[in-house]
Design a protein around this motif. Structure first.
Motif, PDB file in Angstrom:
ATOM      1  N   GLU A  91       0.787  -1.184   0.194  1.00  0.00           N
ATOM      2  CA  GLU A  91      -0.092   0.045  -0.116  1.00  0.00           C
ATOM      3  C   GLU A  91       0.732   1.367  -0.169  1.00  0.00           C
ATOM      4  OE1 GLU A  91      -3.584   2.013   2.969  1.00  0.00           O
ATOM      5  OE2 GLU A  91      -2.501   0.019   3.080  1.00  0.00           O
ATOM      6  N   ILE A  92       1.702   1.185   0.768  1.00  0.00           N
ATOM      7  CA  ILE A  92       2.864   2.485   0.793  1.00  0.00           C
ATOM      8  C   ILE A  92       3.605   2.471  -0.388  1.00  0.00           C
ATOM      9  CG2 ILE A  92       4.824   3.298   1.950  1.00  0.00           C
ATOM     10  CD1 ILE A  92       3.693   2.204   4.469  1.00  0.00           C
ATOM     11  N   GLU A  93       3.957   1.432  -0.885  1.00  0.00           N
ATOM     12  CA  GLU A  93       4.659   1.634  -2.135  1.00  0.00           C
ATOM     13  C   GLU A  93       3.812   2.189  -3.444  1.00  0.00           C
ATOM     14  OE1 GLU A  93       7.263  -1.329  -5.641  1.00  0.00           O
ATOM     15  OE2 GLU A  93       5.222  -1.418  -4.908  1.00  0.00           O
ATOM     16  N   GLU A  94       2.597   1.731  -3.290  1.00  0.00           N
ATOM     17  CA  GLU A  94       1.493   2.033  -4.248  1.00  0.00           C
ATOM     18  C   GLU A  94       1.372   3.768  -4.310  1.00  0.00           C
ATOM     19  OE1 GLU A  94      -0.856   1.401  -7.856  1.00  0.00           O
ATOM     20  OE2 GLU A  94       0.526   0.079  -6.620  1.00  0.00           O
ATOM     21  N   GLU A  95       1.222   4.089  -3.194  1.00  0.00           N
ATOM     22  CA  GLU A  95       1.070   5.479  -2.956  1.00  0.00           C
ATOM     23  C   GLU A  95       2.285   6.261  -3.271  1.00  0.00           C
ATOM     24  OE1 GLU A  95      -0.445   5.873   1.007  1.00  0.00           O
ATOM     25  OE2 GLU A  95      -2.285   5.070   0.658  1.00  0.00           O
ATOM     26  N   LEU A  96       3.508   5.820  -2.775  1.00  0.00           N
ATOM     27  CA  LEU A  96       4.581   6.746  -2.854  1.00  0.00           C
ATOM     28  C   LEU A  96       5.018   6.702  -4.562  1.00  0.00           C
ATOM     29  CD1 LEU A  96       6.768   6.032   0.142  1.00  0.00           C
ATOM     30  CD2 LEU A  96       5.611   8.008  -0.380  1.00  0.00           C
ATOM     31  N   GLY A  97       5.153   5.447  -5.205  1.00  0.00           N
ATOM     32  CA  GLY A  97       5.756   5.451  -6.308  1.00  0.00           C
ATOM     33  C   GLY A  97       7.056   5.254  -6.634  1.00  0.00           C
ATOM     34  N   TRP A  98       7.722   5.227  -7.488  1.00  0.00           N
ATOM     35  CA  TRP A  98       9.064   5.448  -7.777  1.00  0.00           C
ATOM     36  C   TRP A  98       9.497   6.703  -8.735  1.00  0.00           C
ATOM     37  CZ3 TRP A  98      12.423   2.179  -4.877  1.00  0.00           C
ATOM     38  CH2 TRP A  98      11.757   0.960  -4.438  1.00  0.00           C
ATOM     39  N   ASN A  99       8.483   7.196  -9.087  1.00  0.00           N
ATOM     40  CA  ASN A  99       8.628   8.060 -10.288  1.00  0.00           C
ATOM     41  C   ASN A  99       9.373   9.466  -9.880  1.00  0.00           C
ATOM     42  OD1 ASN A  99       8.118   8.708 -13.092  1.00  0.00           O
ATOM     43  ND2 ASN A  99       6.196   9.833 -12.746  1.00  0.00           N
ATOM     44  N   VAL A 100      11.021   9.260  -9.750  1.00  0.00           N
ATOM     45  CA  VAL A 100      11.600  10.379  -9.309  1.00  0.00           C
ATOM     46  C   VAL A 100      12.918  10.166  -9.930  1.00  0.00           C
ATOM     47  CG1 VAL A 100      10.466  11.073  -6.878  1.00  0.00           C
ATOM     48  CG2 VAL A 100      12.126   9.228  -7.183  1.00  0.00           C
ATOM     49  N   ALA A 101      13.653  11.135 -10.397  1.00  0.00           N
ATOM     50  CA  ALA A 101      14.825  11.196 -10.935  1.00  0.00           C
ATOM     51  C   ALA A 101      16.133  10.967  -9.894  1.00  0.00           C
ATOM     52  CB  ALA A 101      15.284  12.221 -11.955  1.00  0.00           C
ATOM     53  N   THR A 102      16.419   9.617  -9.702  1.00  0.00           N
ATOM     54  CA  THR A 102      17.564   9.363  -8.804  1.00  0.00           C
ATOM     55  C   THR A 102      18.504   8.101  -9.125  1.00  0.00           C
ATOM     56  OG1 THR A 102      18.070   8.871  -6.412  1.00  0.00           O
ATOM     57  CG2 THR A 102      16.008   8.092  -7.358  1.00  0.00           C
ATOM     58  N   ILE A 103      19.662   8.197  -8.872  1.00  0.00           N
ATOM     59  CA  ILE A 103      20.405   6.961  -8.929  1.00  0.00           C
ATOM     60  C   ILE A 103      20.439   5.910  -7.721  1.00  0.00           C
ATOM     61  CG2 ILE A 103      21.553   7.762 -11.005  1.00  0.00           C
ATOM     62  CD1 ILE A 103      24.138   8.268  -8.931  1.00  0.00           C
ATOM     63  N   THR A 104      20.183   6.433  -6.747  1.00  0.00           N
ATOM     64  CA  THR A 104      20.072   5.371  -5.365  1.00  0.00           C
ATOM     65  C   THR A 104      18.671   5.408  -4.832  1.00  0.00           C
ATOM     66  OG1 THR A 104      20.526   7.594  -4.085  1.00  0.00           O
ATOM     67  CG2 THR A 104      22.322   6.057  -4.526  1.00  0.00           C
ATOM     68  N   GLU A 105      17.483   4.710  -5.884  1.00  0.00           N
ATOM     69  CA  GLU A 105      16.215   4.834  -5.777  1.00  0.00           C
ATOM     70  C   GLU A 105      15.827   3.949  -4.401  1.00  0.00           C
ATOM     71  OE1 GLU A 105      17.736   1.308  -6.852  1.00  0.00           O
ATOM     72  OE2 GLU A 105      17.788   3.145  -7.990  1.00  0.00           O
ATOM     73  N   ASP A 106      16.494   3.300  -3.623  1.00  0.00           N
ATOM     74  CA  ASP A 106      16.140   2.579  -2.381  1.00  0.00           C
ATOM     75  C   ASP A 106      16.304   3.505  -1.385  1.00  0.00           C
ATOM     76  OD1 ASP A 106      19.024   2.941  -2.942  1.00  0.00           O
ATOM     77  OD2 ASP A 106      19.447   0.713  -2.621  1.00  0.00           O
ATOM     78  N   THR A 107      17.424   4.268  -1.163  1.00  0.00           N
ATOM     79  CA  THR A 107      17.309   5.393  -0.144  1.00  0.00           C
ATOM     80  C   THR A 107      16.642   6.508  -0.423  1.00  0.00           C
ATOM     81  OG1 THR A 107      19.775   4.936   0.208  1.00  0.00           O
ATOM     82  CG2 THR A 107      18.940   6.983   1.169  1.00  0.00           C
ATOM     83  N   ASN A 108      16.212   6.893  -1.627  1.00  0.00           N
ATOM     84  CA  ASN A 108      15.338   7.998  -1.999  1.00  0.00           C
ATOM     85  C   ASN A 108      13.904   7.338  -1.716  1.00  0.00           C
ATOM     86  OD1 ASN A 108      13.232   8.882  -4.079  1.00  0.00           O
ATOM     87  ND2 ASN A 108      14.928  10.518  -4.428  1.00  0.00           N
ATOM     88  N   LEU A 109      13.634   6.141  -1.767  1.00  0.00           N
ATOM     89  CA  LEU A 109      12.165   5.676  -1.435  1.00  0.00           C
ATOM     90  C   LEU A 109      12.132   5.598   0.037  1.00  0.00           C
ATOM     91  CD1 LEU A 109       9.570   4.408  -2.189  1.00  0.00           C
ATOM     92  CD2 LEU A 109      10.860   2.071  -1.664  1.00  0.00           C
ATOM     93  N   ILE A 110      12.872   5.389   0.932  1.00  0.00           N
ATOM     94  CA  ILE A 110      12.774   5.353   2.261  1.00  0.00           C
ATOM     95  C   ILE A 110      12.907   6.758   2.825  1.00  0.00           C
ATOM     96  CG2 ILE A 110      15.144   5.286   2.818  1.00  0.00           C
ATOM     97  CD1 ILE A 110      14.283   3.168   5.198  1.00  0.00           C
ATOM     98  N   TRP A 111      13.710   7.816   2.437  1.00  0.00           N
ATOM     99  CA  TRP A 111      13.480   8.971   2.947  1.00  0.00           C
ATOM    100  C   TRP A 111      11.973   9.730   2.353  1.00  0.00           C
ATOM    101  CZ3 TRP A 111      18.892  11.234   1.369  1.00  0.00           C
ATOM    102  CH2 TRP A 111      20.065  10.727   2.078  1.00  0.00           C
ATOM    103  N   ARG A 112      11.712   9.254   1.300  1.00  0.00           N
ATOM    104  CA  ARG A 112      10.265   9.990   0.925  1.00  0.00           C
ATOM    105  C   ARG A 112       8.998   9.299   1.805  1.00  0.00           C
ATOM    106  NH1 ARG A 112       8.215   8.747  -4.035  1.00  0.00           N
ATOM    107  NH2 ARG A 112      10.233   7.283  -4.525  1.00  0.00           N
ATOM    108  N   ALA A 113       9.368   8.072   2.017  1.00  0.00           N
ATOM    109  CA  ALA A 113       8.389   7.348   3.105  1.00  0.00           C
ATOM    110  C   ALA A 113       8.401   7.722   4.525  1.00  0.00           C
ATOM    111  CB  ALA A 113       8.757   5.759   2.849  1.00  0.00           C
TER     112      ALA A 113
END
Length: 410
Positions: free
Chosen positions: A198-220
């Motif tokens: 549910e969280i991944e679905e709401e946040l998505g990955w649609n941001v420009a970054t080359i470290t998408e894992d850390t980017n995701l957890i910071w946005r979450a």
């Protein structure tokens, strides 16, 4: 005389400033590892069963590497998806190929996971993301948390220098034990983490970054009251097979972290900045110690400076000692690893320093080797053992109490 006194003051300011930056980073590591780690529960992995996990493995098209990863996933997980950039055949998994014409703000690996988020059906509670070379171990379920990070333990792939640097890095990552007490965990390892669908679905990955894992957890962390849990299962991923590959990997990590720092709140920025400097420029710490001994009495407080800088230099050896503990290296090997610490520090820092001086903007996949190569260079592995490995068990040794008697092998 005035010029000499002025020079002494300037020298003292520069030396103390450098010491403060590295000292703050080292002190924070100590606080995380020995203080904030209180309350961590390593055995709370039975809240959600394997049937509530969909596995997604990201690859460009490394068919043989991915097959080994899929083979090691426990039988209790039936929902295994491979997200690839080209057509490959994998037994035991459904392969989804990202269309060439798919466009979004994310690039490279982020583009692939964003396409999967939009188009790959998922009805489980969690999505477990693995790198193409991640061999899961001790995976029996998940704790009840929003973001579940598994620890890593890179396996020897033929380069002794990169393996040595990975032992050092693994020791430093003991600070992850304290991340559950932080509003913003300081980084994530994308090779093994689970997130609520549910969280991944709401946040998505649609941001420009080359470290998408850390980017995701910071946005979450910014969007939710995020519940973070670390599981110390020591998933096995590949150590870079060459020094050059390791330098490029570290450069990408550092570049991505710098590029995403705007996601952190202001009060996290000093911590972030000192960690960046401490990682990239840690090989210069011995120079601080040397300065205190070569310049006695030339700057205010230089004698006290020598005591502190020597203690901070010792922290580097503590990181290596913790790495030896994580790898279960026999205590008789510890003196050898401690003697090799300066080599590991330099190797680990070169790529990060490269990323600070010349950040990279393009994602480049770290080179991988085949299972046959890993089994050949590791005396503890028999031919075919990786393919036969069951992911709910350990790899190589049956007990986490057994010791490894080889420095550069598993």
């Amino acid at each position: 005389m005035v010029a000499i006194e002025t020079l002494q003051v300037v020298l003292a300011v520069l030396l103390w400033a450098a010491l403060a930056v590295y000292g703050f980073s080292s002190l924070w590591w100590v606080i995380e590892t020995f203080g904030l780690s209180r309350g961590w529960r390593p055995d709370s992995t039975d809240a959600w069963g394997l049937e509530e996990i969909q596995v997604r493995i990201l690859t460009i098209g490394a068919e043989s590497v991915v097959q080994t990863t899929v083979d090691a996933i426990p039988n209790g997980i039936a929902n295994i998806r491979v997200i690839a950039e080209r057509e490959i055949e994998i037994d035991g998994a459904t392969v989804h190929v990202v269309p060439e014409d798919f466009e979004c703000a994310a690039t490279n690996k982020g583009r692939a996971v964003e396409w999967a988020r939009r188009h790959v059906e998922c009805d489980t509670e969690y999505v477990l993301y693995l790198d193409e070379d991640t061999i899961v171990t001790d995976l029996t379920g998940l704790p009840d948390a929003d973001f579940v990070q598994f620890t890593e333990k890179p396996i020897y792939t033929g380069s002794r220098f990169s393996y040595l640097a990975e032992i050092f890095r693994t020791g430093y990552q003991f600070e992850q034990l304290g991340f559950h007490r932080l509003n913003y965990p300081l980084y994530a390892w994308g090779g093994g983490f689970a997130i609520r669908r549910e969280i991944e679905e709401e946040l998505g990955w649609n941001v420009a970054t080359i470290t998408e894992d850390t980017n995701l957890i910071w946005r979450a962390a910014e969007a939710y009251d995020l519940e973070y849990q670390l599981v110390d299962a020591r998933f096995r991923n590949q150590a870079p097979p060459s020094i050059r590959a390791m330098f490029k990997q570290r450069r990408r990590w550092m570049s991505g972290t710098i590029g995403d720092d705007h996601l952190l709140p202001a009060h996290y920025r000093p911590l972030y900045l000192t960690r960046v400097i401490a990682w990239a420029f840690s090989p210069f710490v011995p120079l601080l110690v040397l300065a205190s001994f070569l310049l006695p009495g030339t700057a205010p407080g230089i004698e006290f400076y020598g005591l502190i800088s020597t203690g901070l230099l010792g922290i580097l050896f503590v990181y290596m000692l913790f790495g030896a503990l994580a790898y279960r290296k026999h205590p008789l090997l510890w003196p050898v690893l401690l003697l090799l610490t300066p080599v590991a520090v330099v190797l680990h820092a070169v790529g990060a320093m490269w990323g600070v001086v010349s950040p990279v903007e393009e994602f480049e996949v770290t080179e991988k080797v085949t299972a046959a190569t890993i089994e050949r260079v590791n005396a503890g592995l028999d031919a075919g053992q990786l393919r036969e490995h069951e992911g709910n068990e350990r790899l190589v040794r049956d007990s986490d109490q057994a010791f490894e008697t080889r420095i550069f092998e598993d």
